[in-house]
Write a protein that holds these residues in place. Structure first.
Motif, PDB file in Angstrom:
ATOM      1  N   LEU A 104      -7.376   1.345  -5.967  1.00  0.00           N
ATOM      2  CA  LEU A 104      -6.413   2.461  -6.818  1.00  0.00           C
ATOM      3  C   LEU A 104      -6.402   1.937  -8.209  1.00  0.00           C
ATOM      4  O   LEU A 104      -7.015   1.158  -8.631  1.00  0.00           O
ATOM      5  N   VAL A 105      -5.831   2.979  -8.842  1.00  0.00           N
ATOM      6  CA  VAL A 105      -5.734   2.803 -10.411  1.00  0.00           C
ATOM      7  C   VAL A 105      -4.358   2.751 -11.056  1.00  0.00           C
ATOM      8  O   VAL A 105      -3.468   3.396 -10.672  1.00  0.00           O
ATOM      9  N   ILE A 106      -3.981   1.828 -11.663  1.00  0.00           N
ATOM     10  CA  ILE A 106      -2.522   1.741 -12.326  1.00  0.00           C
ATOM     11  C   ILE A 106      -2.747   1.811 -13.806  1.00  0.00           C
ATOM     12  O   ILE A 106      -3.773   1.199 -14.447  1.00  0.00           O
ATOM     13  N   LYS A 107      -2.062   2.656 -14.379  1.00  0.00           N
ATOM     14  CA  LYS A 107      -1.855   2.871 -15.907  1.00  0.00           C
ATOM     15  C   LYS A 107      -0.551   3.263 -16.380  1.00  0.00           C
ATOM     16  O   LYS A 107       0.348   3.907 -15.702  1.00  0.00           O
ATOM     17  N   PRO A 108      -0.466   3.153 -17.723  1.00  0.00           N
ATOM     18  CA  PRO A 108       0.740   3.686 -18.368  1.00  0.00           C
ATOM     19  C   PRO A 108       1.040   5.325 -18.151  1.00  0.00           C
ATOM     20  O   PRO A 108       0.222   5.988 -17.957  1.00  0.00           O
ATOM     21  N   ARG A 109       2.339   5.370 -18.256  1.00  0.00           N
ATOM     22  CA  ARG A 109       2.722   6.881 -18.108  1.00  0.00           C
ATOM     23  C   ARG A 109       2.353   7.657 -19.213  1.00  0.00           C
ATOM     24  O   ARG A 109       2.222   8.898 -19.271  1.00  0.00           O
ATOM     25  N   THR A 143       1.061   6.688 -23.649  1.00  0.00           N
ATOM     26  CA  THR A 143       0.127   5.849 -24.462  1.00  0.00           C
ATOM     27  C   THR A 143      -1.449   6.372 -24.525  1.00  0.00           C
ATOM     28  O   THR A 143      -1.571   7.633 -24.071  1.00  0.00           O
ATOM     29  N   MET A 144      -2.253   5.935 -25.357  1.00  0.00           N
ATOM     30  CA  MET A 144      -3.516   6.607 -25.824  1.00  0.00           C
ATOM     31  C   MET A 144      -4.569   5.317 -25.713  1.00  0.00           C
ATOM     32  O   MET A 144      -4.666   4.313 -25.513  1.00  0.00           O
ATOM     33  N   LYS A 145      -5.917   5.899 -25.765  1.00  0.00           N
ATOM     34  CA  LYS A 145      -7.013   5.479 -25.849  1.00  0.00           C
ATOM     35  C   LYS A 145      -7.544   4.411 -24.582  1.00  0.00           C
ATOM     36  O   LYS A 145      -8.028   3.397 -24.657  1.00  0.00           O
ATOM     37  N   GLY A 146      -6.924   4.800 -23.500  1.00  0.00           N
ATOM     38  CA  GLY A 146      -7.398   3.975 -22.234  1.00  0.00           C
ATOM     39  C   GLY A 146      -6.421   2.672 -21.977  1.00  0.00           C
ATOM     40  O   GLY A 146      -6.797   1.677 -21.384  1.00  0.00           O
ATOM     41  N   PHE A 147      -5.380   2.458 -23.056  1.00  0.00           N
ATOM     42  CA  PHE A 147      -4.635   1.174 -23.086  1.00  0.00           C
ATOM     43  C   PHE A 147      -3.855   0.857 -21.834  1.00  0.00           C
ATOM     44  O   PHE A 147      -3.318   1.848 -20.959  1.00  0.00           O
ATOM     45  N   GLY A 148      -4.012  -0.258 -21.174  1.00  0.00           N
ATOM     46  CA  GLY A 148      -3.510  -0.581 -19.727  1.00  0.00           C
ATOM     47  C   GLY A 148      -3.832  -0.083 -18.504  1.00  0.00           C
ATOM     48  O   GLY A 148      -3.177  -0.361 -17.615  1.00  0.00           O
ATOM     49  N   VAL A 149      -5.021   0.455 -18.525  1.00  0.00           N
ATOM     50  CA  VAL A 149      -5.608   1.050 -17.351  1.00  0.00           C
ATOM     51  C   VAL A 149      -6.284   0.083 -16.386  1.00  0.00           C
ATOM     52  O   VAL A 149      -7.450  -0.769 -17.051  1.00  0.00           O
ATOM     53  N   ILE A 150      -5.802  -0.242 -15.282  1.00  0.00           N
ATOM     54  CA  ILE A 150      -6.444  -1.212 -14.365  1.00  0.00           C
ATOM     55  C   ILE A 150      -6.987  -0.784 -13.060  1.00  0.00           C
ATOM     56  O   ILE A 150      -6.111   0.016 -12.645  1.00  0.00           O
ATOM     57  N   LYS A 151      -8.122  -1.145 -12.833  1.00  0.00           N
ATOM     58  CA  LYS A 151      -8.428  -0.773 -11.215  1.00  0.00           C
ATOM     59  C   LYS A 151      -8.064  -1.937 -10.595  1.00  0.00           C
ATOM     60  O   LYS A 151      -8.251  -3.088 -10.651  1.00  0.00           O
ATOM     61  N   VAL A 152      -7.313  -1.446  -9.432  1.00  0.00           N
ATOM     62  CA  VAL A 152      -6.702  -2.464  -8.338  1.00  0.00           C
ATOM     63  C   VAL A 152      -7.277  -2.534  -7.153  1.00  0.00           C
ATOM     64  O   VAL A 152      -7.563  -1.379  -6.492  1.00  0.00           O
ATOM     65  N   THR A 153      -7.975  -3.527  -6.693  1.00  0.00           N
ATOM     66  CA  THR A 153      -8.832  -3.726  -5.411  1.00  0.00           C
ATOM     67  C   THR A 153      -8.116  -4.482  -4.151  1.00  0.00           C
ATOM     68  O   THR A 153      -8.323  -4.331  -2.991  1.00  0.00           O
ATOM     69  N   ASP A 154      -6.841  -4.999  -4.508  1.00  0.00           N
ATOM     70  CA  ASP A 154      -6.255  -5.486  -3.541  1.00  0.00           C
ATOM     71  C   ASP A 154      -4.871  -5.869  -3.609  1.00  0.00           C
ATOM     72  O   ASP A 154      -4.375  -5.593  -4.864  1.00  0.00           O
TER      73      ASP A 154
END
Length: 318
Positions: free
Chosen positions: A146-151, A153-164
């Motif tokens: 799944l993906v977790i990201k800020p509500r 902000t801009m430029k893809g800051f803080g976007v994380i792919k979560v695998t477990d």
């Protein structure tokens, strides 16, 4: 107006504006960042000052550079956006459009209500103590990855792919320490494809199809032509069936707002294109140089149009 180039004032919080100082020449217009915290109500009805000048004398039109970040000053920037608009200052993109699209959750909820495909999304506000409860909710409703990201902000800051689960806990703890809300979404299997629809001056400039290796994580749909190896960016013909569907969906998303600039991002999927986000201050690195010229010309026209249609306090006096 005179033959000089129109000037755009981009109103940003100091943490962004002061990192992008100076006047930039974009061909048919110029622009510069103005510090939102330095815009002061002068005490005179309908007037705001910047330094020792009426803000109106600092630019021909203004653009509010907002992306919900969790900073307490977000509210200040939104309040300023509404106040400038209500007092007749020439502003590109209305307060409602800036607020709705600067909050990724609001934008996705609007799209979902219109029947436009979006990733399954949960909204969370990690505080440290509630992380286990958030993990339990997420694992009952979504599957890894799944993906977790800020509500915002801009430029893809803080976007994380979560695998477990362990990585999810770590990401939520990170957001807890930052004080930011986050979106937790299903991971869209895009096959390395993302699409951006660019609008300027209230009109579509073009649709740009970006493709790269399917094994690479796409954190945010911001194609940057020529800046990555193995990435191709092409313009989609507007008469294609897929383009017509996209244009119709974009028109639905934009309907009811007053707006001038927008970039609407989509992920590819086995079931068609899925909305990622709507940007109100679009970067233009994803389009060919010839189209950038068109984009800038339309921005210049929008600056002039808003400036000419705005009112000064004496225009409504009496």
């Amino acid at each position: 107006m005179s033959s000089r180039k129109p000037h755009l004032g981009i109103v940003s919080l100091s943490k962004y504006a002061r990192s992008e100082t100076g006047v930039i020449d974009e061909g048919p217009y110029t622009n510069e960042h103005l510090v939102a915290e330095d815009v002061i109500w002068s005490g005179t009805s309908g007037r705001f000052d910047y330094g020792k000048r009426d803000l109106r004398d600092c630019a021909d039109s203004f653009l509010i550079h907002f992306g919900l970040s969790g900073d307490p000053l977000d509210t200040h920037l939104l309040s300023l956006s509404r106040a400038l608009e209500q007092e007749g200052y020439p502003v590109l993109n209305s307060f409602e459009f800036t607020w709705t699209c600067g909050d990724k959750y609001f934008a996705l909820e609007r799209a979902r209500g219109l029947g436009i495909p979006t990733p399954q999304t949960l909204l969370a506000k990690p505080t440290g103590t509630n992380v286990p409860a958030i993990v339990s909710t997420v694992e009952s409703e979504l599957s890894y990855p799944l993906v977790i990201k800020p509500r915002g902000t801009m430029k893809g800051f803080g976007v994380i792919k979560v695998t477990d689960s362990d990585l999810l806990v770590s990401a939520l703890q990170l957001y807890s320490s930052s004080g930011m809300s986050c979106l937790i979404q299903e991971f869209v299997e895009s096959g390395g494809r993302e699409v951006r629809c660019f609008y300027a001056g209230g009109e579509l400039v073009g649709i740009y199809d970006r493709r790269r290796g399917s094994d690479r994580f796409i954190g945010v749909a911001t194609p940057r032509a020529g800046q990555e190896s193995g990435v191709s960016v092409s313009r989609m013909a507007a008469e294609l069936p897929e383009a017509r569907v996209l244009i119709s969906s974009c028109e639905q998303l934009l309907a009811g707002f007053t707006w001038d600039l927008a970039a609407i991002d989509w992920f590819g999927s086995d079931h068609g294109l899925v909305l990622n986000e709507i940007n109100t201050v679009p970067g233009i690195y994803s389009m060919p140089e010839a189209d950038r010229v068109i984009f800038h010309e339309r921005v210049a026209d929008a600056i002039r149009r808003r400036s000419q249609s705005s009112r000064r306090p004496h225009d409504v006096a009496g």
